[in-house]
Write a protein that holds these residues in place. Structure first.
Motif, short mmCIF file in Angstrom:
data_model
loop_
_atom_site.label_atom_id
_atom_site.label_comp_id
_atom_site.label_asym_id
_atom_site.label_seq_id
_atom_site.Cartn_x
_atom_site.Cartn_y
_atom_site.Cartn_z
N ILE A 11 42.74 7.06 40.23
CA ILE A 11 41.32 6.55 39.94
C ILE A 11 40.35 6.90 40.76
CG2 ILE A 11 40.02 4.47 39.20
CD1 ILE A 11 42.79 3.45 38.04
N ALA A 12 40.75 6.69 42.21
CA ALA A 12 39.53 7.08 43.18
C ALA A 12 39.57 8.50 43.21
CB ALA A 12 40.35 6.61 44.51
N LEU A 13 40.56 9.45 43.06
CA LEU A 13 40.36 10.75 43.06
C LEU A 13 39.55 11.26 41.71
CD1 LEU A 13 43.76 11.99 44.32
CD2 LEU A 13 41.64 12.27 45.60
N ALA A 14 39.77 10.44 40.59
CA ALA A 14 39.12 10.92 39.59
C ALA A 14 37.62 10.60 39.67
CB ALA A 14 39.52 10.09 38.19
N LEU A 15 37.59 9.47 40.14
CA LEU A 15 35.97 9.18 40.36
C LEU A 15 35.21 10.23 41.55
CD1 LEU A 15 36.23 5.26 40.67
CD2 LEU A 15 34.96 6.73 38.90
N LEU A 16 36.25 10.61 42.68
CA LEU A 16 35.46 11.37 43.54
C LEU A 16 35.13 12.73 42.80
CD1 LEU A 16 34.83 12.08 46.54
CD2 LEU A 16 37.27 12.75 46.79
N PHE A 17 36.06 13.43 42.14
CA PHE A 17 35.89 14.62 41.56
C PHE A 17 34.99 14.44 40.44
CE2 PHE A 17 40.35 15.95 42.47
CZ PHE A 17 39.97 17.21 43.27
N ALA A 18 34.59 13.39 39.78
CA ALA A 18 33.65 13.31 38.89
C ALA A 18 32.11 13.27 39.53
CB ALA A 18 33.71 11.81 38.07
N PHE A 19 32.16 12.49 40.62
CA PHE A 19 30.83 12.53 41.40
C PHE A 19 30.50 13.95 41.90
CE2 PHE A 19 31.19 7.85 41.66
CZ PHE A 19 29.78 7.78 40.99
N LEU A 20 31.61 14.59 42.40
CA LEU A 20 31.37 15.99 43.23
C LEU A 20 31.05 17.13 42.11
CD1 LEU A 20 34.08 15.92 45.75
CD2 LEU A 20 31.81 15.72 46.07
N LEU A 21 31.83 17.19 40.78
CA LEU A 21 31.55 18.39 39.95
C LEU A 21 30.47 17.84 38.79
CD1 LEU A 21 35.21 18.88 39.38
CD2 LEU A 21 33.79 19.96 40.77
N THR A 22 29.86 16.65 38.72
CA THR A 22 28.85 16.38 37.85
C THR A 22 27.68 17.57 38.07
OG1 THR A 22 29.50 14.17 37.55
CG2 THR A 22 27.15 14.86 36.97
N PRO A 23 27.30 17.59 39.32
CA PRO A 23 25.89 18.49 39.24
C PRO A 23 26.38 20.02 38.72
CG PRO A 23 26.10 17.41 41.50
CD PRO A 23 27.42 17.25 40.67
N ILE A 24 27.55 20.55 39.37
CA ILE A 24 28.03 21.93 38.83
C ILE A 24 28.10 22.10 37.30
CG2 ILE A 24 29.51 23.40 39.18
CD1 ILE A 24 30.24 22.07 41.94
N GLY A 26 26.50 20.24 35.21
CA GLY A 26 25.07 19.99 34.68
C GLY A 26 24.27 21.44 34.75
N VAL A 27 24.50 22.15 35.65
CA VAL A 27 23.98 23.56 35.75
C VAL A 27 24.57 24.48 34.92
CG1 VAL A 27 23.73 25.41 37.31
CG2 VAL A 27 23.28 23.25 38.16
N LEU A 28 26.00 24.50 34.94
CA LEU A 28 26.70 25.36 34.11
C LEU A 28 26.55 25.17 32.43
CD1 LEU A 28 30.08 25.87 35.89
CD2 LEU A 28 28.31 27.60 35.66
N GLU A 29 26.31 23.98 32.21
CA GLU A 29 25.96 23.53 30.63
C GLU A 29 24.88 24.19 29.94
OE1 GLU A 29 25.79 19.33 30.33
OE2 GLU A 29 27.73 18.96 29.89
N ARG A 30 23.90 24.94 30.98
CA ARG A 30 22.80 25.12 30.39
C ARG A 30 22.93 26.69 30.34
NH1 ARG A 30 20.05 23.18 35.15
NH2 ARG A 30 20.43 20.96 35.00
N THR A 31 24.10 27.21 30.75
CA THR A 31 24.41 28.62 30.23
C THR A 31 25.07 28.69 28.82
OG1 THR A 31 26.45 28.33 31.53
CG2 THR A 31 24.69 29.04 32.76
N PHE A 32 25.76 29.76 28.59
CA PHE A 32 26.23 30.17 27.42
C PHE A 32 27.55 29.34 27.40
CE2 PHE A 32 27.91 33.24 30.41
CZ PHE A 32 29.22 33.38 30.06
N LEU A 33 28.11 28.89 28.54
CA LEU A 33 29.36 28.36 28.47
C LEU A 33 29.44 26.74 27.70
CD1 LEU A 33 30.21 28.54 32.22
CD2 LEU A 33 31.06 29.67 30.53
N ALA A 38 31.85 24.74 30.91
CA ALA A 38 31.47 24.43 32.11
C ALA A 38 32.54 23.45 32.81
CB ALA A 38 30.04 23.50 31.98
N ILE A 39 33.08 22.32 32.04
CA ILE A 39 34.10 21.76 32.56
C ILE A 39 35.45 22.57 33.08
CG2 ILE A 39 35.55 19.89 32.34
CD1 ILE A 39 33.58 18.67 30.35
#
Length: 66
Positions: A11-24, A26-33, A38-39
């Motif tokens: 659960i701690a690793l999942a939360l860490l990855f969620a916080f680290l990957l959310t900005p990436i 978010g940026v990739l969602e605005r592309t054709f992906l 993006a995920i």
């Protein structure tokens, strides 16, 4: 005691990855992906980066051991 760690660590690793990957993502969602692509791309990059880092660390320890 060890059973509690089997639940808390993932659960701690999942939360860490969620916080680290959310900005990436978010940026990739605005592309054709869109969201799914993006995920998948950001998770693939994160896993590849961790694997490369582990391989590099292994190479360093192997060189020291020789």
């Amino acid at each position: 005691m060890a059973t509690g760690l089997l639940i808390v660590v993932p659960i701690a690793l999942a939360l860490l990855f969620a916080f680290l990957l959310t900005p990436i993502v978010g940026v990739l969602e605005r592309t054709f992906l869109r969201r799914t692509g993006a995920i998948a791309l950001s998770l693939g990059l994160a896993v590849t980066g961790l694997a490369f880092g582990g391989w590099w660390l292994y190479q360093q320890f192997n060189a020291v051991a020789k």
